[in-house]
Write an enzyme that holds these catalytic residues in place. Structure first.
Site, PDB file in Angstrom:
ATOM      1  N   THR A  26     -12.392  -0.285   8.117  1.00  0.00           N
ATOM      2  CA  THR A  26     -11.153   0.453   7.899  1.00  0.00           C
ATOM      3  C   THR A  26     -11.236   1.851   8.485  1.00  0.00           C
ATOM      4  OG1 THR A  26     -10.581  -0.798   5.910  1.00  0.00           O
ATOM      5  CG2 THR A  26      -9.623   1.396   6.115  1.00  0.00           C
ATOM      6  N   TRP A  74       1.771  -0.948   8.810  1.00  0.00           N
ATOM      7  CA  TRP A  74       1.784  -1.002   7.361  1.00  0.00           C
ATOM      8  C   TRP A  74       2.239  -2.394   6.966  1.00  0.00           C
ATOM      9  CZ3 TRP A  74      -0.445   2.949   5.152  1.00  0.00           C
ATOM     10  CH2 TRP A  74      -0.379   4.218   5.730  1.00  0.00           C
ATOM     11  N   ALA A  94      -5.386  -9.406  13.229  1.00  0.00           N
ATOM     12  CA  ALA A  94      -6.673  -9.958  13.648  1.00  0.00           C
ATOM     13  C   ALA A  94      -7.626  -8.885  14.138  1.00  0.00           C
ATOM     14  CB  ALA A  94      -6.456 -10.998  14.747  1.00  0.00           C
ATOM     15  N   ARG A 145      -3.948   6.697  -6.345  1.00  0.00           N
ATOM     16  CA  ARG A 145      -4.954   7.618  -5.807  1.00  0.00           C
ATOM     17  C   ARG A 145      -5.076   8.865  -6.688  1.00  0.00           C
ATOM     18  NH1 ARG A 145      -3.702   7.978   0.728  1.00  0.00           N
ATOM     19  NH2 ARG A 145      -4.297   5.824   1.268  1.00  0.00           N
ATOM     20  N   SER A 202      -3.946  -2.447   9.716  1.00  0.00           N
ATOM     21  CA  SER A 202      -3.200  -2.822   8.506  1.00  0.00           C
ATOM     22  C   SER A 202      -2.038  -1.883   8.211  1.00  0.00           C
ATOM     23  CB  SER A 202      -4.148  -2.849   7.301  1.00  0.00           C
ATOM     24  OG  SER A 202      -4.756  -1.590   7.106  1.00  0.00           O
ATOM     25  N   GLU A 259      -6.567  17.769 -28.734  1.00  0.00           N
ATOM     26  CA  GLU A 259      -6.224  18.287 -30.054  1.00  0.00           C
ATOM     27  C   GLU A 259      -6.044  19.797 -30.025  1.00  0.00           C
ATOM     28  OE1 GLU A 259      -9.334  14.969 -30.902  1.00  0.00           O
ATOM     29  OE2 GLU A 259      -8.710  16.250 -29.228  1.00  0.00           O
ATOM     30  N   LEU A 310      -6.571   9.199   3.232  1.00  0.00           N
ATOM     31  CA  LEU A 310      -6.867   8.880   1.834  1.00  0.00           C
ATOM     32  C   LEU A 310      -6.506  10.014   0.880  1.00  0.00           C
ATOM     33  CD1 LEU A 310     -10.287   6.998   2.190  1.00  0.00           C
ATOM     34  CD2 LEU A 310      -7.967   6.080   2.320  1.00  0.00           C
TER      35      LEU A 310
END
Length: 321
Positions: free
Chosen positions: A200, A174, A168, A188, A172, A55, A208
């Site tokens: 990970t 991509w 496996a 993010r 990951s 405001e 990240l």
């Protein structure tokens, strides 16, 4: 009384409030649009660190045009003064606003209806409840922190067509394409903290950070879910201690399958981001046990909120039912 254009202007205020998501804790990310004679004369959203309030920003932009205008605000204007600035209800009164349209009542006991009462006592017409659900969704992090004492948790998973989240061996990078990864960077930028598990960390050594032009300064704090701390990372021993992450209203759980399963098993996931890629992995890792005792218990937990294409991939957003 609701006016025909209230919903349109409130929708714009909600969109402005989303600009502050992940930046305003411990304050709410509020949006404000001031309209006079059908023309927008002021816009504002809560600044980084919680100030200035939406405001105050919109009134400063409107100047003298705020007199006789209508302020559309996603949350009841605050009624408590602070060393960091005056109460927004008092600012609207001093500016001569004729009407205030608010999406939600403020659950903060320092305001909680007092802002509306102060405005009404000053002769300002007050309309409540316009796009309340949309405003609550935009401020989900702050509301979850107030109601449950923890951040709003988004679990993000990138999946192959056969339901794998990684190879496996845990790699990951991509599964999804560039458009989906760019969208994940926007996510993010709207979180105070991002969390991964030990697997990970060891498999990918992820940065990240936010790698989108103009948003690099919005990289979230990095948190590791693990029994043992890691130098350079904030540490979370278990999901049930997530409320101890100070200054975090939005937590993005980005990897991997073990961390996602841990939050789902603890019933601490509020939102799911599923990025589905048109690839087959075969023999890769899927989501581990999430504590489901019976298949019947899986139904009715999630509702689809959004679905769209991101390049060759597909995004599905689910919220708690």
């Amino acid at each position: 009384m609701t006016h025909p254009d209230d919903a349109r202007h409130m929708a714009a205020a909600v969109a402005l409030s989303r600009r502050g998501r992940g930046r305003t804790a411990p304050n709410p990310n509020v949006g404000c649009v001031i309209v006079r004679d059908g023309r927008v004369v002021g816009r504002g959203w809560t600044g980084a660190g919680g100030r200035p309030h939406a405001e105050a920003e919109a009134l400063a932009q409107a100047g003298a045009a705020a007199r006789g205008a209508t302020a559309h605000v996603t949350l009841e204007p605050c009624a408590h003064a602070s060393p960091r600035g005056p109460a927004c209800a008092d600012l609207l009164i001093a500016a001569g606003a004729a009407r205030v349209v608010a999406a939600m009542r403020d659950p903060d006991p320092r305001t909680d209806g007092r802002g509306f009462a102060r405005l009404a006592a000053a002769g300002i017409a007050v309309t409540r409840g316009v796009l309340a659900d949309e405003a609550a969704d935009a401020m989900a992090g702050w509301l979850t922190r107030r109601r449950e004492g923890r951040p709003h948790v988004t679990v993000k998973l990138a999946l192959s067509l056969d339901g794998c989240v990684s190879m496996a061996d845990g790699r990951s990078r991509w599964i999804t394409g560039a458009a989906a990864r760019a969208h994940a960077h926007v996510e993010r930028a709207q979180a105070e903290a991002i969390l991964v598990g030990r697997g990970t960390l060891e498999a990918d050594r992820p940065r990240l950070d936010v790698r989108l032009a103009g948003l690099e300064d919005r990289s979230p704090r990095r948190v590791l879910l693990s029994r043992t701390p890691e130098p350079g990372w904030e540490h979370l021993a278990s999901p049930d201690r997530v409320g101890e992450l100070a200054g975090v209203d939005h937590l993005l759980v980005e990897g991997g399958a073990g961390a996602a399963a841990a939050f789902l098993r603890a019933d601490l996931a509020d939102r799911l981001l599923l990025y589905r890629a048109p690839v087959l992995v075969g023999g890769g890792r899927a989501l581990p046990d999430i504590g489901l005792a019976d298949l019947a218990d899986a139904h009715g937990r999630w509702r689809l909120a959004e679905a769209r294409a991101l390049g060759v991939d597909r995004l599905e957003v689910y919220r708690r039912a």
